[in-house]
Design a protein around this motif. Structure first.
Motif, PDB file in Angstrom:
ATOM      1  N   PHE A   1      45.119  32.373  26.011  1.00  0.00           N
ATOM      2  CA  PHE A   1      44.370  32.121  24.785  1.00  0.00           C
ATOM      3  C   PHE A   1      43.129  32.997  24.660  1.00  0.00           C
ATOM      4  O   PHE A   1      42.439  32.956  23.643  1.00  0.00           O
TER       5      PHE A   1
ATOM      6  N   TRP B   1      42.818  23.652  24.438  1.00  0.00           N
ATOM      7  CA  TRP B   1      42.514  24.743  23.511  1.00  0.00           C
ATOM      8  C   TRP B   1      43.073  24.438  22.125  1.00  0.00           C
ATOM      9  O   TRP B   1      42.353  24.433  21.146  1.00  0.00           O
TER      10      TRP B   1
ATOM     11  N   ILE C   1      42.244  31.377  18.049  1.00  0.00           N
ATOM     12  CA  ILE C   1      41.462  30.451  18.883  1.00  0.00           C
ATOM     13  C   ILE C   1      39.978  30.831  18.845  1.00  0.00           C
ATOM     14  O   ILE C   1      39.096  29.963  18.698  1.00  0.00           O
TER      15      ILE C   1
END
Length: 899
Positions: free
Chosen positions: A277, A339, A445
């Motif tokens: 991520f 996340w 993200i």
């Protein structure tokens, strides 16, 4: 001990579009608190920024009390503050906003809304809202509840929270919607001997006699549904990530060694996800806790993840290989949420799939990285099949489903949000390629960290990073229900393709998709990819796919390795060529699975005959791969079930044919584990043995009973290890009757005496696996006793046989009021319906069931009833088609080698 039962009313919000929050205007005009009754979402004229929350749980009286100070920002003129509260007693005299005392404090129980009215307009800007409240540690496995466990032979209570989706309001007054992110600073007052955990580490501890006061570090911005508290007696094992994050697995005292496997997977997952991520894990610690009473499988609370025991604990001696795999996937799934869900949170429940679809997909990515020998992506096709089956119903729903009532949210925690969501993500990953997909995801993200996002925000980032038409492509998959079947026909050197919405009832819906088509042949080095944007298009057949004129070698396969969320129907020539490729072992494992699953679905929809499905299935005899055999097993079970009603005179022969297909790999594996065998072979053995027992294979049943009788007397685990116990237990149940119940009683004893959660579930799930009315009813009625925890109430229904369906249905009707009143979670009530109703295969029974539920549905399981009834009607149509199918008996005799 004081019981903790608490009756609550369902939240019943009035209809309001989920993307249209209540406007602030009415509040500015004055009026009374009553104007906020029935609101689906909270008004936006005030929003929380920070919570100071202090809680005092009493684990003997099963109550709690607390105070909260909420720093909030008033952004529009109003005389009201409107927030959420449910099942709480708010001390109205304690309520203050700054120096102002409310003139109205009104709790709308049916809406879960608390309205505070003031005599004058509230000042714009920041202010602090304070109040005292109290509540009950309930037995409903939601909100702030109690879970029971044994310690030194005595029953103890622990306090646990479960807030997703709309139950934080049952613990403290709050703005209980995902978009209202705030920081939390928590203080707990608990008995000194207990462990108390929350999302953040403890900042400091003080003692006041037998009570300790724990003050926790301030959290980052987070949604209320991710706040978590656990108080009880625990021990733990501990590890550390490469970046120094402390990871712990907490268990009941004496079971910490069973947390080591989950700890290893957890540490590896945090290490992997920070790189994948492109963002570090945001919190200073991660705790994972096994909870004895837990409605879901696990919950991704920020920094404090809670699990059912069986979803977190693994023991080499008492757990199965499949149990080990489930622990790995579940842990990876929940940690992916740290996340995707926690750091970046959906704006509203309409976008739930952003959380669950991505966590499901990326958990398989993680497990494939840690355990490549498990071939997890081939197993992932089980998830795709589950989603395809549900999404081929008229009563399915889009991935992005409008949520109007809070009570509707539970219904979308299903195979559409999870498995279909994950499958269309896999499809996008395949289309874009691994590198471009990961780069775009990491950008998303980073852009939306500590805030909220909608599905459209994700597609916008993907389009910017890749230059591909991601929004148009993916919107066709997320905003409409269903999926296409691609009809493939040869015409010259072209393959003509036509898409139509596939429905299991044989009809064709109006849907149209942008479909990422893949095709392959030969050594799969001639793959083609293109987007089917129209209803019809053509694909040029590659020369490497063989020369049709020479025969035998020509074949081509669409939807290579099942990366696309669609089915394929081939014309006779293409289908025959593929069947030849299958028999000559030219196809990949995933394509073997895809061909069989598509043929099965087409047979149910009566677009292909059962005879043709049986001929195709027969080509898989001798197959040795776990993933392929898993799908073969599912298809054989489906055929065995339908033949009971469709061809009663032929059902025995059909079962013998299905046994013939499964017997060879089962005999090769045998009952006993072998040194050095693979993880997949260890999982394959029980699957095949269970299938043979359920099909009535006498030799397998007799061997299972023999091993069980020895095991029950001397507990010879070498003779009956955890992986093969279910097969033996099922074999025993085949001979159980009310007058010959010794095997049943022995199994009940195993259930009562076992301390292992997996073993208890294994036994509980097969106790109803017989045709004797008395035994079936006795097993089902166990849910009304202290022997079965509420979280496991649906488990005894797992073993129901088709032959016992009338017994089970009559039991459900007679006990419906009791079940619906005592089991609070609507998803668990829905499990009762899904276990019993689809066992039937007649329109008459569908009508009877529909009439029964006409006045007994609730928003939490209304869709489940409709889907189950549709499945009955689909089965009824399949039965009628099979009854009139010519040549079926001849095909069965031919494949059995009978004259």
């Amino acid at each position: 001990m004081t019981p903790c039962n608490l009756k609550t009313s369902l939240i019943d919000f009035s209809s309001c579009r989920c993307d249209t929050p209540a406007p602030p205007a009415p509040a500015a005009a004055g009026g009374s608190a009553g104007q906020f009754r029935g609101q689906a979402r909270l008004p936006r004229f005030a929003a929380p920024r920070h919570y100071e929350l202090r809680l005092r749980p009493d684990l003997v009286a099963c109550t709690f009390s607390g105070t909260v100070a909420i720093t909030l920002t008033v952004t529009a003129s109003t005389q009201f503050l409107v927030l959420n509260a449910a099942d709480l007693s708010v001390n109205s005299t304690s309520v203050r906003f700054q120096a102002l005392t409310p003139t109205e404090v009104v709790l709308f129980k049916e809406d879960g809304i608390l309205v505070l009215g003031f005599a004058k307009q509230l000042p714009l800007g920041d202010g602090v809202l304070k109040m005292d409240f109290s509540g009950t540690l309930n037995d409903q496995m939601r909100g702030f509840y109690r879970s029971k466990y044994q310690y030194k032979g005595k029953e103890r209570n622990m306090a646990v929270t479960q807030f997703e989706s709309v139950d934080a309001r049952r613990c403290f007054p709050c703005w209980d919607e995902p978009a209202f992110k705030a920081k939390f600073k928590l203080t707990l007052e608990v008995p000194s001997e207990l462990t108390a955990m929350s999302n953040m580490p403890v900042a400091n501890t003080t003692f006041a006699g037998p009570i300790k006061i724990l003050r926790y570090q301030e959290s980052p911005l987070m949604s209320t549904y991710l706040v978590a508290i656990v108080v009880g007696l625990f021990e733990y094992v501990e590890g550390m990530t490469v970046k120094g994050t402390r990871v712990r697995v907490y268990t009941q005292v004496g079971k910490s060694s069973q947390g080591k496997f989950a700890l290893d997977v957890g540490v590896k997952s945090l290490n992997l996800f920070k790189d994948y991520f492109g963002t570090p894990y945001p919190l200073p610690k991660l705790d994972m806790v096994a909870i004895p009473d837990f409605a879901a499988g696990a919950m991704e609370n920020y920094g404090l993840v809670t699990y059912r025991d069986v979803a977190l604990l693994f023991d080499d001696k008492s757990s199965s290989a499949s149990g080990k795999q489930k622990v790995a996937i579940t842990v990876a799934h929940e940690l992916a949420h740290q996340w995707f869900g926690n750091l970046v949170t959906m704006e509203w429940w309409t976008h739930l799939w952003l959380n669950e679809g991505f966590a499901t997909w990326v958990s398989h990515l993680a497990v494939d990285t840690f355990f490549p020998q498990w071939n997890i992506w081939a197993q992932f096709l089980d998830s795709t099949t589950t989603a395809l089956r549900l999404d081929s119903l008229e009563e399915s729903h889009p991935i992005e489903v409008e949520i109007y009532h809070a009570s509707e949210v539970d219904q979308i925690f299903d195979a559409i949000s999870y498995e279909k969501g994950a499958s269309v993500i896999r499809m996008l990953h395949s289309y874009l390629g691994a590198d471009r997909f990961q780069t775009a995801l990491a950008s998303y993200i980073k852009k939306y960290a500590y805030s909220n996002a909608k599905t459209e925000d994700l597609w916008a980032v993907f389009e910017k990073e890749t230059g591909e038409p991601v929004k148009d492509l993916m919107t066709s998959w997320t905003k409409q229900k269903g999926y296409p079947v691609i009809n493939a026909k040869l015409k010259g050197n072209d393959m003509e393709l036509e898409q139509a919405q596939f429905l299991l009832d044989g009809s064709s819906g109006p849907g149209m998709w942008i479909v990422p088509i893949t095709s392959g042949c030969g050594a799969y080095d001639t793959q083609k990819k293109f987007l089917l944007k129209l209803k019809r298009d053509k694909l040029v057949i590659a020369l490497q796919c063989g020369d049709r004129k020479k025969g035998g070698n020509f074949w081509t396969k669409l939807n290579v390795n099942g990366t696309g969320f669609y089915r394929v129907k081939y014309d006779d020539e293409l289908g025959a060529a593929l069947q030849n490729a299958l028999e000559t072992k030219k196809l990949s494992l995933m394509d073997k699975i895809g061909i069989l699953d598509d043929a099965h679905a087409l047979s149910i929809a009566r677009q292909q005959t059962l005879a043709s499905l049986l001929r195709l299935l027969y080509c898989y005899r001798g197959e040795a791969d776990y993933s392929v055999l898993s799908h073969i097993n599912s298809v054989t079970a489906s055929i065995a079930k339908i033949s009971f009603d469709a061809t009663p005179g032929l059902a025995a022969d059909i079962k013998q044919l299905l046994i013939k297909i499964l017997l060879s790999p089962a005999e090769k594996l045998g009952w006993d584990p072998k040194n050095g065998e693979s993880h997949l072979d260890v999982m394959l053995r029980p699957m095949l043995l269970i299938a043979l027992v359920q099909l009535g294979h006498g030799k397998t049943i007799n061997e299972g009973v023999r091993r069980f009788n020895i095991f029950i007397h001397d507990h010879n685990t070498a003779l009956l290890p955890p992986d093969t116990r279910k097969a033996a237990y099922l074999a025993v149940m085949q001979n159980v009757t009310s007058s010959n119940r010794s095997g049943y009683d022995a199994l009940r004893k195993v259930y009562k005496e076992s301390a292992e959660g997996e073993e208890r579930l294994r036994v509980l799930g097969i106790l109803s696996s017989c045709q004797d009315k008395g035994i079936v009813l006795e097993s089902l009625n166990l849910i009304f006793t202290d022997e079965v925890r509420s979280q496991d109430a649906y488990v005894p229904l797992r073993g129901l046989q088709t032959e016992a369906r009338e017994i089970a249905w009559n039991w459900l009707k007679e006990n419906w009021e009791r079940i619906s009143k005592t089991i609070s979670a609507s998803s668990l009530v829905g499990d009762f319906i899904k276990a019993i109703v689809p066992l039937f295969t007649s329109n008459a029974k569908a009508s009877e069931i529909s009439q029964f539920f006409a006045t007994r549905t609730a928003p939490g399981f209304e869709r489940t009833v409709k889907q189950s009834l549709e499945n009955v009607q689909i089965s009824a149509r399949w039965v009628e088609g099979i009854k009139s199918e010519p040549g079926l008996a001849q095909t069965v005799r031919e494949l059995l080698g009978k004259p």
